[in-house]
Motif scaffolding. Structure first.
Motif, short mmCIF file in Angstrom:
data_model
loop_
_atom_site.label_atom_id
_atom_site.label_comp_id
_atom_site.label_asym_id
_atom_site.label_seq_id
_atom_site.Cartn_x
_atom_site.Cartn_y
_atom_site.Cartn_z
N PRO A 192 -8.26 -1.28 -5.60
CA PRO A 192 -7.54 -1.72 -4.40
C PRO A 192 -6.96 -3.13 -4.50
O PRO A 192 -5.85 -3.39 -4.02
CB PRO A 192 -8.60 -1.63 -3.30
CG PRO A 192 -9.52 -0.55 -3.77
CD PRO A 192 -9.57 -0.69 -5.26
N GLU A 193 -7.69 -4.03 -5.16
CA GLU A 193 -7.21 -5.41 -5.25
C GLU A 193 -5.99 -5.56 -6.14
O GLU A 193 -5.31 -6.59 -6.10
CB GLU A 193 -8.33 -6.35 -5.73
CG GLU A 193 -8.88 -6.03 -7.10
CD GLU A 193 -10.12 -5.14 -7.07
OE1 GLU A 193 -11.03 -5.38 -7.89
OE2 GLU A 193 -10.16 -4.21 -6.24
N LEU A 194 -5.68 -4.54 -6.94
CA LEU A 194 -4.50 -4.59 -7.79
C LEU A 194 -3.26 -3.98 -7.13
O LEU A 194 -2.15 -4.16 -7.63
CB LEU A 194 -4.75 -3.86 -9.12
CG LEU A 194 -5.83 -4.46 -10.03
CD1 LEU A 194 -5.91 -3.65 -11.32
CD2 LEU A 194 -5.54 -5.92 -10.33
N MET A 195 -3.45 -3.27 -6.03
CA MET A 195 -2.32 -2.55 -5.43
C MET A 195 -1.19 -3.51 -5.04
O MET A 195 -0.01 -3.18 -5.21
CB MET A 195 -2.79 -1.75 -4.21
CG MET A 195 -1.74 -0.80 -3.65
SD MET A 195 -1.25 0.49 -4.81
CE MET A 195 0.51 0.62 -4.46
N GLU A 196 -1.52 -4.71 -4.58
CA GLU A 196 -0.48 -5.66 -4.18
C GLU A 196 0.31 -6.17 -5.38
O GLU A 196 1.40 -6.72 -5.21
CB GLU A 196 -1.10 -6.83 -3.42
CG GLU A 196 -2.05 -7.67 -4.25
CD GLU A 196 -2.71 -8.78 -3.47
OE1 GLU A 196 -3.30 -9.67 -4.10
OE2 GLU A 196 -2.63 -8.76 -2.22
N LYS A 197 -0.22 -5.96 -6.57
CA LYS A 197 0.48 -6.38 -7.79
C LYS A 197 1.40 -5.29 -8.35
O LYS A 197 2.15 -5.53 -9.29
CB LYS A 197 -0.53 -6.79 -8.86
CG LYS A 197 -1.42 -7.96 -8.44
CD LYS A 197 -2.40 -8.32 -9.53
CE LYS A 197 -3.33 -9.45 -9.10
NZ LYS A 197 -2.59 -10.71 -8.86
N VAL A 198 1.32 -4.09 -7.77
CA VAL A 198 2.15 -2.97 -8.23
C VAL A 198 3.58 -3.15 -7.72
O VAL A 198 3.81 -3.28 -6.52
CB VAL A 198 1.58 -1.63 -7.74
CG1 VAL A 198 2.54 -0.49 -8.07
CG2 VAL A 198 0.22 -1.37 -8.37
#
Length: 249
Positions: A220-226
């Motif tokens: 989840p913490e990587l979703m904003e980096k997608v």
């Protein structure tokens, strides 16, 4: 980073269908493959294209198998789930990078007549436990052999008891992976209808009677980096098409 995942349904056959030119044109930082159906010594891909190559083959020759091609050397690479029962078919490779783990997976198919459904349920739990054990955020890709919702399959009613769309497999996907990971494509495109696999029978690809069973999942913490999650339906060479993840890592 530009990451590509592709179930090639036999790397040697795919190479004869223009695979190397496709890889060159897509120009990804990392290329993850599933269902290679080959031993490492049978796979010839130029080290000039990808200097770091990691193949994991099934004990049974010509079956299953995964591979990672990378331009950057991972900090470490591991194979399988470290569970002998599940590590006979070359289904998981984990590459560790500075800020994340990249996992390519070829999830077992429940098979004709759902003869491997019970094994598939065991696998899902073991894979989930493995992912949760990793000590960095994860990026997971591959053929997960499940269409999660009705929007992910052309004919949901007639496929209800077929492998890849049973209630058991869909519930397992929701219970074992989605509590810990984001489905990048569906998060970005909640209503988009697009498929990644088509049967070779009945002109399925021509008629776009497909399934979305290939995924990019992230912590989840990587979703904003997608930046984007794409299904590259115009690329042929397999019964699956490649899927792409653009992410800042």
């Amino acid at each position: 980073m530009k990451l590509i995942s592709w179930n090639v349904n036999g790397i040697r056959a795919c190479i004869n269908k223009g695979f190397i030119d496709i890889v060159d044109a897509l120009d990804a930082d990392v290329f993850c493959l599933q269902e290679t159906k080959a031993q490492p010594e049978q796979i010839e891909i130029s080290k000039e294209l990808y200097p770091y190559q990691y193949a994991y083959s099934a004990v049974r020759k010509g079956y299953s198998g995964t591979m990672i091609l990378s331009r950057k050397e991972p900090l470490s690479v591991s194979y399988g789930l470290q569970i002998e029962e599940h590590d006979q078919e070359g289904r998981v490779i984990t590459a560790e990078f500075e800020n994340f783990y990249l996992v390519t997976v070829y999830t077992p198919n429940s098979g004709d007549g759902l003869k491997r459904l019970d094994y598939r349920m065991e696998w899902d739990k073991a894979f989930s436990s493995y992912i949760q054990s990793l000590d960095k955020p994860v990026v997971i890709c591959g053929d997960l052999n499940v269409a999660n919702e009705e929007i992910d399959i052309k004919n949901p009613k007639t496929n209800r008891r077929n492998a890849g769309f049973t209630d058991e497999e869909r519930d397992s996907f929701k219970a074992n992976l989605l509590p810990y990971l984001k489905d990048t494509f569906r998060t970005l495109y909640p209503d988009k209808v697009q498929y990644s696999w088509w049967s070779y029978r009945f002109n399925a690809r021509k008629n776009n009677a497909g399934w979305r069973i290939d995924y990019w999942l992230v912590s989840p913490e990587l979703m904003e980096k997608v930046e984007d999650s794409k299904i590259l339906t115009d690329i042929y060479g397999s019964d699956h098409c490649p899927i792409e993840l653009d992410i800042t890592l």
